[in-house]
Design a protein around this motif. Structure first.
Motif, short mmCIF file in Angstrom:
data_model
loop_
_atom_site.label_atom_id
_atom_site.label_comp_id
_atom_site.label_asym_id
_atom_site.label_seq_id
_atom_site.Cartn_x
_atom_site.Cartn_y
_atom_site.Cartn_z
N MET A 1 -10.62 -10.51 78.28
CA MET A 1 -11.20 -10.35 76.94
C MET A 1 -11.11 -11.67 76.18
N GLN A 2 -12.20 -12.01 75.52
CA GLN A 2 -12.23 -13.26 74.77
C GLN A 2 -11.29 -13.20 73.57
N ASP A 3 -10.61 -14.30 73.31
CA ASP A 3 -9.77 -14.44 72.12
C ASP A 3 -10.68 -14.46 70.90
N ILE A 4 -10.52 -13.47 70.02
CA ILE A 4 -11.43 -13.38 68.87
C ILE A 4 -11.34 -14.61 67.98
N SER A 5 -10.16 -15.24 67.92
CA SER A 5 -10.01 -16.41 67.05
C SER A 5 -10.86 -17.58 67.50
N LYS A 6 -11.30 -17.56 68.77
CA LYS A 6 -12.13 -18.65 69.30
C LYS A 6 -13.61 -18.26 69.38
N HIS A 7 -13.94 -17.04 68.97
CA HIS A 7 -15.33 -16.59 69.04
C HIS A 7 -16.12 -17.24 67.90
N PRO A 8 -17.29 -17.82 68.19
CA PRO A 8 -18.04 -18.53 67.14
C PRO A 8 -18.46 -17.65 65.96
N ILE A 9 -18.76 -16.37 66.21
CA ILE A 9 -19.12 -15.48 65.09
C ILE A 9 -17.93 -15.29 64.17
N PHE A 10 -16.76 -15.02 64.75
CA PHE A 10 -15.58 -14.86 63.90
C PHE A 10 -15.27 -16.15 63.16
N GLN A 11 -15.35 -17.28 63.84
CA GLN A 11 -15.05 -18.55 63.19
C GLN A 11 -15.99 -18.81 62.01
N ALA A 12 -17.26 -18.42 62.18
CA ALA A 12 -18.22 -18.59 61.08
C ALA A 12 -17.86 -17.68 59.91
N LEU A 13 -17.51 -16.42 60.21
CA LEU A 13 -17.11 -15.49 59.15
C LEU A 13 -15.82 -15.96 58.47
N GLN A 14 -14.91 -16.47 59.26
CA GLN A 14 -13.66 -16.97 58.70
C GLN A 14 -13.92 -18.13 57.74
N LYS A 15 -14.81 -19.02 58.10
CA LYS A 15 -15.14 -20.13 57.21
C LYS A 15 -15.80 -19.63 55.92
N ILE A 16 -16.71 -18.68 56.06
CA ILE A 16 -17.37 -18.13 54.87
C ILE A 16 -16.34 -17.53 53.92
N ILE A 17 -15.42 -16.74 54.46
CA ILE A 17 -14.46 -16.04 53.61
C ILE A 17 -13.43 -17.01 53.05
N HIS A 18 -13.06 -18.06 53.81
CA HIS A 18 -12.14 -19.08 53.29
C HIS A 18 -12.81 -19.89 52.18
N ASP A 19 -14.10 -20.21 52.36
CA ASP A 19 -14.82 -20.94 51.32
C ASP A 19 -14.92 -20.12 50.04
N ALA A 20 -15.16 -18.82 50.19
CA ALA A 20 -15.20 -17.94 49.01
C ALA A 20 -13.83 -17.88 48.34
N ALA A 21 -12.78 -17.83 49.14
CA ALA A 21 -11.42 -17.80 48.59
C ALA A 21 -11.12 -19.08 47.80
N ASP A 22 -11.62 -20.21 48.28
CA ASP A 22 -11.38 -21.47 47.58
C ASP A 22 -11.99 -21.46 46.18
N VAL A 23 -13.22 -20.94 46.06
CA VAL A 23 -13.84 -20.92 44.72
C VAL A 23 -13.15 -19.90 43.82
N ILE A 24 -12.70 -18.79 44.41
CA ILE A 24 -11.97 -17.79 43.63
C ILE A 24 -10.66 -18.39 43.09
N MET A 25 -9.92 -19.06 43.96
CA MET A 25 -8.62 -19.59 43.54
C MET A 25 -8.78 -20.75 42.56
N ASP A 26 -9.88 -21.48 42.65
CA ASP A 26 -10.13 -22.53 41.67
C ASP A 26 -10.29 -21.93 40.28
N ILE A 27 -11.04 -20.85 40.18
CA ILE A 27 -11.24 -20.18 38.89
C ILE A 27 -9.97 -19.46 38.44
N TYR A 28 -9.21 -18.94 39.40
CA TYR A 28 -7.95 -18.22 39.11
C TYR A 28 -6.95 -19.12 38.35
#
Length: 279
Positions: free
Chosen positions: A1-28
């Protein structure tokens, strides 16, 4: 089974959600959170809107053929009823907790196919904890539930109920665990403890085996539950109606959910029986 942490779809989603978290925490960190009131009198902040823009742009770039339904970008039923697959997003789940600055808010992204949440990602910006659940393989993503924090990544699953039973309650929406349900649980377990938290954190804590039950009798919307439902189900649990039926998404004109509870299969019969007695 492929390691999900290395799957390109997960990595893309992880970047999207981390980028969203950055803007949230900046405003926070700002004195002015840009608070406004929506038509339903619920609050919205500059962080909700900024995170929505980041996530929408990221998902449209990742999957331009899959439409997005967001709390900050609602689409009419006439349009979305023709969508067999869609992303359901809450860019800032727990806006009231964000305003209170207690740290208990999350970002929720779910992929829904024919009403069923097959992929869910929840991220907690203040603790850098992330959760992902895959109930049906999509683009080669491995089925299962996982948690990450920084560079650490682990598989998660529900725990078997044991003393003390930990019940997650809502920080802002109450009420507490009903006394008669608590008494029912204490017939099988000596101790029942209540732990209040905000947003989708409650469901994720159950998915990772820290808690056992969450009962929600107040209003929620589909973007509040879709992502955590995928994570909970992938971890071996259930997010269901009082009769034990799992939620299905984008099937109705309304986006409001009814009552629901989260648990594993061992506790569910007691909760369903309790609901029957309330009728």
């Amino acid at each position: 089974m492929q390691d999900i942490s290395k799957h390109p779809i997960f990595q893309a989603l992880q970047k999207i959600i981390h980028d969203a978290a950055d803007v949230i925490m900046d405003i926070y960190q700002r004195a002015d959170l840009g608070i406004e009131q929506k038509l339903d009198d619920s609050p919205v902040t500059a962080a909700d809107l900024a995170a929505h823009k980041v996530i929408l742009a990221g998902l449209q770039a990742l999957t331009p053929d899959i439409p997005v339904l967001s709390e900050e970008g609602v689409v009419s039923f006439e349009e979305r009823s023709g969508w067999p697959m869609l992303w359901i997003v809450d860019p800032l789940d727990g806006t009231k907790e964000f305003i209170k600055r207690n740290g208990e808010f999350s970002i929720n992204i779910a992929l829904v196919e024919n009403g069923v949440p097959i992929l869910g990602v929840v991220y907690l910006p203040t603790t850098s904890e992330g959760y992902v659940g895959v109930t049906e393989s999509w683009k080669g993503l491995p089925v299962g539930a996982f948690k990450w924090q920084g560079n650490e990544f682990e598989s998660i699953k529900l725990r078997d109920p044991r003393d003390p039973i930990i019940v997650m309650t809502s920080r802002s929406h109450g009420p507490a665990l009903p006394a008669d349900l608590k008494a029912t649980l204490k017939l099988a377990y000596e101790q029942v403890r209540e732990l209040p938290k905000g947003s989708s954190i409650k469901g994720c804590r159950i998915a990772e085996g820290i808690a056992d039950l969450h009962l929600r009798r107040g209003p929620t919307s589909e973007w509040d539950t879709a992502a955590q439902q995928a994570i909970i189900e992938a971890a071996g649990g259930m997010l269901v109606t009082p009769t034990g039926q799992p939620f299905r998404y984008n099937q109705r004109k309304t986006l409001l959910n009814g009552h629901f509870f989260v648990s594993g299969p061992e506790l569910a019969p007691s909760v369903i029986d309790w609901y029957k007695k309330q009728d």
